[in-house]
Design a protein around this motif. Structure first.
Motif, short mmCIF file in Angstrom:
data_model
loop_
_atom_site.label_atom_id
_atom_site.label_comp_id
_atom_site.label_asym_id
_atom_site.label_seq_id
_atom_site.Cartn_x
_atom_site.Cartn_y
_atom_site.Cartn_z
N GLN A 120 7.23 -35.70 -68.39
CA GLN A 120 6.73 -34.91 -69.52
C GLN A 120 7.03 -35.68 -70.81
OE1 GLN A 120 8.48 -31.05 -70.65
NE2 GLN A 120 6.40 -30.35 -71.09
N GLU B 20 10.69 -37.11 -70.05
CA GLU B 20 11.70 -36.52 -69.19
C GLU B 20 11.18 -36.60 -67.76
OE1 GLU B 20 12.84 -32.46 -70.02
OE2 GLU B 20 14.20 -32.39 -68.28
N LEU C 154 11.58 -33.65 -61.23
CA LEU C 154 11.41 -33.85 -59.80
C LEU C 154 10.36 -32.91 -59.20
CD1 LEU C 154 12.65 -35.56 -57.52
CD2 LEU C 154 14.42 -33.81 -57.28
N ARG C 155 9.53 -33.45 -58.32
CA ARG C 155 8.58 -32.66 -57.55
C ARG C 155 8.70 -33.05 -56.09
NH1 ARG C 155 8.79 -30.50 -61.62
NH2 ARG C 155 7.16 -29.86 -63.07
N PRO D 218 11.27 -27.87 -58.78
CA PRO D 218 12.70 -27.93 -58.48
C PRO D 218 13.33 -26.56 -58.17
CG PRO D 218 12.22 -29.21 -60.44
CD PRO D 218 10.95 -28.57 -60.04
N ASN E 56 17.71 -35.60 -65.52
CA ASN E 56 18.52 -34.38 -65.36
C ASN E 56 19.65 -34.62 -64.36
OD1 ASN E 56 17.06 -32.10 -66.91
ND2 ASN E 56 15.43 -33.18 -65.83
N SER F 278 22.96 -32.87 -62.17
CA SER F 278 23.71 -31.70 -61.73
C SER F 278 25.19 -31.96 -62.00
CB SER F 278 23.54 -31.50 -60.22
OG SER F 278 22.22 -31.20 -59.93
N ASP G 65 21.26 -29.89 -72.38
CA ASP G 65 20.00 -29.24 -72.02
C ASP G 65 20.12 -27.73 -72.19
OD1 ASP G 65 17.45 -29.12 -71.05
OD2 ASP G 65 17.93 -29.96 -69.08
N ASP G 66 19.01 -27.06 -72.39
CA ASP G 66 18.98 -25.59 -72.46
C ASP G 66 19.99 -25.07 -73.48
OD1 ASP G 66 17.31 -25.97 -70.31
OD2 ASP G 66 18.73 -25.26 -68.81
N ARG H 89 14.00 -23.38 -74.30
CA ARG H 89 12.65 -22.84 -74.45
C ARG H 89 12.66 -21.38 -74.90
NH1 ARG H 89 10.28 -23.51 -69.12
NH2 ARG H 89 10.49 -21.32 -68.62
N GLU I 153 4.47 -24.54 -77.18
CA GLU I 153 3.18 -24.23 -76.56
C GLU I 153 2.04 -24.06 -77.57
OE1 GLU I 153 3.71 -20.98 -73.81
OE2 GLU I 153 4.88 -22.21 -72.43
N PHE J 235 3.99 -27.68 -73.33
CA PHE J 235 2.62 -27.65 -72.84
C PHE J 235 1.61 -27.90 -73.96
CE2 PHE J 235 3.77 -24.64 -69.04
CZ PHE J 235 4.57 -25.65 -68.52
N PRO K 176 4.49 -31.58 -67.53
CA PRO K 176 4.91 -32.76 -66.78
C PRO K 176 3.75 -33.24 -65.89
CG PRO K 176 6.51 -30.96 -66.56
CD PRO K 176 5.29 -30.38 -67.19
P1 C2E Z 1 14.67 -28.30 -67.48
O1 C2E Z 1 15.46 -29.56 -67.44
O2 C2E Z 1 15.05 -27.30 -68.53
O3 C2E Z 1 13.16 -28.76 -67.62
C1 C2E Z 1 12.20 -28.09 -68.39
C2 C2E Z 1 11.33 -27.21 -67.53
O4 C2E Z 1 10.44 -26.48 -68.39
C3 C2E Z 1 10.42 -27.98 -66.57
O5 C2E Z 1 10.30 -27.20 -65.38
C4 C2E Z 1 9.09 -28.04 -67.32
O6 C2E Z 1 7.96 -28.14 -66.47
C5 C2E Z 1 9.09 -26.73 -68.05
N1 C2E Z 1 8.31 -26.80 -69.28
C6 C2E Z 1 8.14 -27.85 -70.10
N2 C2E Z 1 7.38 -27.54 -71.16
C7 C2E Z 1 7.06 -26.21 -71.04
C8 C2E Z 1 6.29 -25.29 -71.83
O7 C2E Z 1 5.74 -25.62 -72.88
N3 C2E Z 1 6.19 -24.03 -71.37
C9 C2E Z 1 6.77 -23.63 -70.22
N4 C2E Z 1 6.61 -22.38 -69.84
N5 C2E Z 1 7.51 -24.47 -69.44
C10 C2E Z 1 7.66 -25.75 -69.85
P2 C2E Z 1 10.43 -27.87 -63.94
O8 C2E Z 1 9.81 -29.22 -63.95
O9 C2E Z 1 9.95 -26.86 -62.96
O10 C2E Z 1 11.99 -28.05 -63.77
C11 C2E Z 1 12.86 -26.96 -63.67
C12 C2E Z 1 14.28 -27.38 -63.73
O11 C2E Z 1 14.66 -28.13 -62.57
C13 C2E Z 1 14.61 -28.30 -64.88
O12 C2E Z 1 14.75 -27.55 -66.06
C14 C2E Z 1 15.89 -28.94 -64.42
O13 C2E Z 1 17.00 -28.11 -64.70
C15 C2E Z 1 15.70 -29.00 -62.92
N6 C2E Z 1 15.35 -30.39 -62.53
C16 C2E Z 1 14.16 -31.01 -62.62
N7 C2E Z 1 14.24 -32.28 -62.17
C17 C2E Z 1 15.54 -32.46 -61.83
C18 C2E Z 1 16.29 -33.57 -61.30
O14 C2E Z 1 15.78 -34.68 -61.10
N8 C2E Z 1 17.63 -33.36 -61.05
C19 C2E Z 1 18.23 -32.17 -61.31
N9 C2E Z 1 19.54 -32.06 -61.04
N10 C2E Z 1 17.56 -31.12 -61.80
C20 C2E Z 1 16.24 -31.26 -62.05
#
Ligand code: C2E
Ligand code: CA
Ligand code: CA
Ligand code: CA
Length: 275
Positions: free
Chosen positions: A44, A58, A61-62, A73, A116, A118, A177-178, A201, A237, A256, A261
């Motif tokens: 993204q 950023e 992972l998918r 994730p 990201n 853990s 983060d967050d 967010r 957004e 978005f 992403p």
């Molecule tokens: P995160 O690190 O807070 O990543 C942001 C999440 O918000 C991503 O979801 C992204 O797709 C979503 N997002 C980005 N922009 C927008 C937007 O404008 N609107 C909305 N509604 N959502 C948006 P994603 O990709 O499903 O990832 C979810 C979480 O999974 C991530 O939250 C992160 O905590 C975790 N994650 C993802 N990849 C990895 C990784 O490689 N390792 C680890 N440990 N955790 C991961």
């Protein structure tokens, strides 16, 4: 009553067994999936608010699951974190993100990559050495690598704080983060070697309709400025949200509004079209 209780117990037991079975099955599938190359990094874009340029990505992972399609994730990272699987999975993410960074560097693209983490990875005594070794092996500039940790990271744990300082000493950047969703946000900024705050967010969403959310965004941005930290707004957004963040002096954004992403080829064409 006694037999009813016993039935309930059996029923509960059966449910537990079913979910335990599902859990073990998922763990096995993740393990196989890593070996079978079913995981993929989406990227993204991270955008500079003042000029609209892509400054980095950023890595998210998918899982291209053989029968269930592309999984986010949320469907598997918790299970991986609950077992040893987060180690090989986290290592896979690190290796792939760094090798991608190297390829961008070779194209002359000055992009950063955010990875990201853990908490479990940071707690692993081998983690710092592994990161150092990977950085050297790929020969990428450490300052282009940003590790994102969430507030589930315990700032009370001395060992974790030490580990974070050691990570930072490798020359990489560290982002919270967050930000704002945990309860000890401010004390983190003091104790941890942080470069960047990622505003969660939930604060950005509807910040234009809810004055209290906007007020919190302002406070976070002011705090970041005083502490000389970079800021990234998550989940932008709309054009209106972006304009407000520009007005408030937020450095960068993801969301978005610019792009969700996307797989690597799509990300690369976004960069080409953005120069
Ligand atoms: P995160 O690190 O807070 O990543 C942001 C999440 O918000 C991503 O979801 C992204 O797709 C979503 N997002 C980005 N922009 C927008 C937007 O404008 N609107 C909305 N509604 N959502 C948006 P994603 O990709 O499903 O990832 C979810 C979480 O999974 C991530 O939250 C992160 O905590 C975790 N994650 C993802 N990849 C990895 C990784 O490689 N390792 C680890 N440990 N955790 C991961
Ligand atoms: Ca993140
Ligand atoms: Ca986040
Ligand atoms: Ca999140």
């Amino acid at each position: 009553a006694k037999s009813k209780g016993r039935n309930n117990f059996q029923c509960f037991n059966a449910k537990m067994e079913a979910s335990l079975h599902g859990l073990l099955q998922l763990e096995q599938e993740i393990s196989k999936g890593i070996k079978a190359g079913e995981f993929e990094l989406y990227y993204q874009p991270k955008i500079k608010t003042d000029n609209g340029l892509i400054v980095g990505a950023e890595a998210l992972l998918r899982w291209n699951h053989p029968t269930r399609g592309v999984l986010s994730p949320d469907a598997f990272i918790g299970v991986a974190e609950g077992s040893w699987l987060i180690y090989p999975l986290g290592e896979w993410v690190l290796e792939n993100a760094l090798s991608q960074l190297l390829r961008w560097q070779k194209r002359g693209w000055n992009l950063t990559v955010a990875i990201n983490l853990s908490v479990k990875q940071i707690e692993n005594p081998h983690f710092i050495d592994a990161v150092g070794a990977s950085l050297r092996r790929f020969g990428v500039s450490p300052h282009l690598v940003e590790f994102e940790i969430t507030e589930s990271f315990s700032a009370e744990n001395e060992q974790n704080i030490q580990a974070l300082h050691q990570l930072k000493a490798l020359g990489v950047h560290i982002a919270i983060d967050d930000f704002g969703t945990g309860y000890s946000s401010l004390s983190y900024l003091n104790k941890l070697p942080i470069d960047t705050i990622k505003i969660d967010r939930s604060f950005i969403t509807h910040m234009l309709e809810h004055e209290d959310r906007l007020a919190l965004v302002k406070v976070i941005l002011q705090t970041a400025k005083i502490l000389n930290l970079q800021t990234v707004a998550e989940g932008v957004e709309s054009k209106e949200e972006l304009e407000m963040l520009q007005y408030l002096g937020c450095c960068c954004f993801q969301g978005f509004y610019f792009s969700k992403p996307v797989p690597l080829p799509r990300f690369n064409s976004l960069v080409l079209g953005n120069q």
